[in-house]
Design a protein around this motif. Structure first.
Motif, short mmCIF file in Angstrom:
data_model
loop_
_atom_site.label_atom_id
_atom_site.label_comp_id
_atom_site.label_asym_id
_atom_site.label_seq_id
_atom_site.Cartn_x
_atom_site.Cartn_y
_atom_site.Cartn_z
N LEU A 14 50.54 34.80 53.40
CA LEU A 14 51.66 34.47 52.52
C LEU A 14 51.90 32.97 52.47
CD1 LEU A 14 53.84 35.65 50.69
CD2 LEU A 14 55.34 35.82 52.70
N THR A 15 51.77 32.30 53.61
CA THR A 15 51.91 30.84 53.65
C THR A 15 50.82 30.18 52.81
OG1 THR A 15 52.84 30.98 55.89
CG2 THR A 15 52.05 28.82 55.15
N VAL A 16 49.60 30.69 52.94
CA VAL A 16 48.48 30.17 52.16
C VAL A 16 48.72 30.39 50.67
CG1 VAL A 16 46.04 30.59 51.59
CG2 VAL A 16 46.74 30.33 53.98
N TRP A 17 49.23 31.57 50.31
CA TRP A 17 49.50 31.86 48.90
C TRP A 17 50.56 30.91 48.34
CZ3 TRP A 17 53.92 33.51 46.30
CH2 TRP A 17 53.73 33.86 44.95
N CYS A 18 51.62 30.67 49.09
CA CYS A 18 52.67 29.75 48.63
C CYS A 18 52.11 28.34 48.45
CB CYS A 18 53.83 29.73 49.63
SG CYS A 18 54.80 31.26 49.69
N ALA A 19 51.29 27.92 49.41
CA ALA A 19 50.67 26.59 49.31
C ALA A 19 49.72 26.53 48.11
CB ALA A 19 49.91 26.27 50.59
N PRO A 27 47.69 31.59 41.61
CA PRO A 27 46.83 32.33 42.55
C PRO A 27 47.26 33.79 42.68
CG PRO A 27 48.40 31.00 43.75
CD PRO A 27 48.56 30.62 42.30
N PRO A 28 46.32 34.71 42.84
CA PRO A 28 46.67 36.12 43.00
C PRO A 28 47.33 36.37 44.35
CG PRO A 28 44.33 35.82 43.32
CD PRO A 28 44.86 34.50 42.86
N LEU A 29 48.35 37.20 44.36
CA LEU A 29 49.02 37.55 45.62
C LEU A 29 48.06 38.26 46.57
CD1 LEU A 29 51.79 37.55 47.08
CD2 LEU A 29 52.20 39.81 46.09
N LEU A 30 47.00 38.83 46.04
CA LEU A 30 46.03 39.55 46.85
C LEU A 30 45.33 38.65 47.87
CD1 LEU A 30 44.45 41.67 43.99
CD2 LEU A 30 46.04 42.47 45.72
N ILE A 31 45.47 37.35 47.74
CA ILE A 31 44.84 36.43 48.68
C ILE A 31 45.41 36.59 50.09
CG2 ILE A 31 46.39 34.44 48.49
CD1 ILE A 31 43.91 32.67 48.20
N LEU A 32 46.57 37.25 50.21
CA LEU A 32 47.14 37.44 51.55
C LEU A 32 46.47 38.59 52.30
CD1 LEU A 32 49.29 40.06 52.01
CD2 LEU A 32 50.63 38.74 50.41
N LEU A 33 45.67 39.43 51.62
CA LEU A 33 45.09 40.60 52.27
C LEU A 33 43.88 40.32 53.17
CD1 LEU A 33 45.46 43.35 49.51
CD2 LEU A 33 46.95 42.86 51.47
N PRO A 34 42.97 39.39 52.84
CA PRO A 34 41.87 39.12 53.77
C PRO A 34 42.31 38.78 55.20
CG PRO A 34 41.34 38.20 51.64
CD PRO A 34 42.76 38.69 51.55
#
Length: 269
Positions: free
Chosen positions: A47-52, A138-145
């Motif tokens: 989530l932090t990565v997605w916000c950034a 960016p897609p929110l799905l980036i938090l899943l990996p």
């Protein structure tokens, strides 16, 4: 502080650089209990990565944004798993005996194979992040990996023997992990994936359609299990088990494969 909160704090302190201020008595039992919260650490990192990524995409072109996002991603873990990736590469790619490979992995110095493996991994990761950012939001799905990569670490601890027995950090603290520990970590990863599914229509759709998102929610856990199982079996065949370094390597490898799956879904489906 009750035991569940202690276990949650221990997971964040051990796996991340989030400022969790708690005085904990780190016993092997606490380490084992904390594994059920590993996916939550992954979600916080994701989530932090997605916000950034959202902020960087707004301010910068995709390539420098991707580099900064990856730098933050590494910083949030303190390079813990990346260190395991390099040590594992040094050992396994030495093509020596089992004992010699374990000795090489224990050495704090990084060899040529570790450097090469690290550079290639970071190049691939930054290119995949760039691809996901090139569409803008960016897609929110980036938090899943990060969620499923850390779940598989728990699964690996419970499913394959320790290469060094009770020696080393992993052997001392995670030896005795059982299937119940792995199963206890599944609900957290599943709930976090479901939460992403609920939030997806509201946030971070990017270039993903609802069909692509649905395929991602299905394929990412399956890919994490399949790729991780194949890699863990290969490592065990060579080392006689797994080590703390290989758990980190598995997480790094799975995260990268899952980013690759997201890019394939975005551009080919």
């Amino acid at each position: 502080m009750n035991r569940r909160v202690q276990a949650l704090a221990a997971a964040f302190q051990f796996l991340s650089r989030f400022p969790v201020r708690a005085q904990l008595d780190y016993t092997p039992e606490l380490f084992r209990q904390s594994t059920r919260f590993y996916s939550f650490v992954g979600a916080a990192i994701g989530l932090t990565v997605w916000c950034a990524a959202a902020a960087a995409s707004y301010l910068l072109p995709p390539l420098p944004a991707a580099v900064l996002v990856l730098a933050l991603w590494v910083a949030l873990t303190g390079g813990l798993h990346l260190d395991g990736w390099m040590d594992t590469a040094d050992g396994l790619l030495s093509y020596r005996s089992r004992e010699k490979m374990l000795e090489i992995m224990k050495d704090s110095r990084v060899g040529a194979m570790g450097v090469i493996a690290c550079v290639l991994l970071l190049l691939l990761k930054v290119s995949l992040i760039y691809s996901l950012l090139s569409g803008g939001w960016p897609p929110l799905l980036i938090l899943l990996p990060p969620v499923w990569g850390r779940w598989f670490m728990v699964h690996a601890m419970a499913s394959w023997p320790m290469a060094r027995g009770k020696e080393g950090l992993a052997g001392k603290n995670f030896n005795g992990m059982e299937k119940r520990h792995s199963l206890a970590a599944v609900p957290g990863a599943a709930v976090l994936t479901a939460a992403a599914a609920v939030l997806f229509p509201l946030l971070g759709i990017g270039n993903f359609t609802l069909l692509q998102a649905g395929l991602s929610w299905l394929l990412l856990p399956v890919a994490a299990w399949a790729v991780g199982t194949w890699a863990a079996r290969r490592m065990t065949a060579k080392l006689g088990g797994l080590t703390g370094d290989t758990y980190g390597a598995l997480n790094e490898g799975i995260e990268t494969v899952l980013l690759l799956v997201l890019v394939i879904i975005e551009y080919r489906l």
